[in-house]
Motif scaffolding. Structure first.
Motif, PDB file in Angstrom:
ATOM      1  N   ILE A  50      34.741  21.634 -43.088  1.00 43.23           N
ATOM      2  CA  ILE A  50      33.628  20.813 -43.596  1.00 43.23           C
ATOM      3  C   ILE A  50      33.900  19.342 -43.311  1.00 43.23           C
ATOM      4  O   ILE A  50      34.753  18.706 -43.940  1.00 43.23           O
ATOM      5  N   LYS A  51      33.168  18.814 -42.308  1.00 43.33           N
ATOM      6  CA  LYS A  51      33.441  17.454 -41.812  1.00 43.33           C
ATOM      7  C   LYS A  51      32.939  16.383 -42.778  1.00 43.33           C
ATOM      8  O   LYS A  51      33.513  15.303 -42.874  1.00 43.33           O
ATOM      9  N   LYS A  52      31.854  16.671 -43.504  1.00 40.96           N
ATOM     10  CA  LYS A  52      31.283  15.659 -44.413  1.00 40.96           C
ATOM     11  C   LYS A  52      31.052  16.289 -45.793  1.00 40.96           C
ATOM     12  O   LYS A  52      29.947  16.733 -46.103  1.00 40.96           O
ATOM     13  N   PRO A  53      32.108  16.348 -46.625  1.00 41.93           N
ATOM     14  CA  PRO A  53      31.947  16.904 -47.975  1.00 41.93           C
ATOM     15  C   PRO A  53      30.930  16.092 -48.780  1.00 41.93           C
ATOM     16  O   PRO A  53      30.801  14.877 -48.576  1.00 41.93           O
ATOM     17  N   MET A  54      30.190  16.771 -49.658  1.00 39.30           N
ATOM     18  CA  MET A  54      29.236  16.097 -50.533  1.00 39.30           C
ATOM     19  C   MET A  54      29.046  16.961 -51.775  1.00 39.30           C
ATOM     20  O   MET A  54      29.197  18.187 -51.710  1.00 39.30           O
TER      21      MET A  54
END
Ligand SMILES: Oc1ccc2c(c1)N[C@H](O)CC2
Length: 115
Positions: A50-54
């Motif tokens: 997951i390159k961009k956790p949110m």
């Protein structure tokens, strides 16, 4: 008499909708996997995959710090939560189903709130 819409006005209304939508997402029964950042130390593979956790608490922090320009930038972060969930979880899993359920709920609600 209709008031002229300034950039500030439409932004203010956009931000009010963000607050309404975020409160509803946080209160959703299926929100529990999305309330706080994934513990990347405890979950094998998450950091690499997951390159961009949110998550919803991060969105709440950004909204509080006035980091969303408009409704669109807010919607993009919410969709990131659901896209990360689909990438990391089987559709046929509790968290996977919860992500689909919340995406359906969110899509219905923001379109209802559109001007
Ligand atoms: O079994 C597990 C254990 C941990 C997590 C998940 C599934 N999915 C979440 O998206 C990320 C965290």
């Amino acid at each position: 008499v209709k008031k002229a819409k300034t950039a500030k006005d439409s932004n203010t209304h956009g931000l009010t909708k963000c607050r309404v939508l975020l409160a509803e997402l946080e209160a959703h029964p299926d929100a529990w996997p999305f309330l706080t950042p994934v513990n990347q130390k405890a979950v094998p593979g998450y950091r690499k995959v997951i390159k961009k956790p949110m998550d919803l608490s991060t969105i709440r922090e950004k909204l509080t710090n006035n980091q969303y320009l408009n409704l669109e930038t807010f919607i993009a972060d919410v969709n990131l939560i659901f896209d990360n969930c689909e990438k990391f979880n089987e559709d046929d899993s509790e968290i996977g189903r919860g992500g689909h359920s919340m995406r359906r709920f969110f899509d219905k609600r923001w379109t209802e709130l559109l001007d």
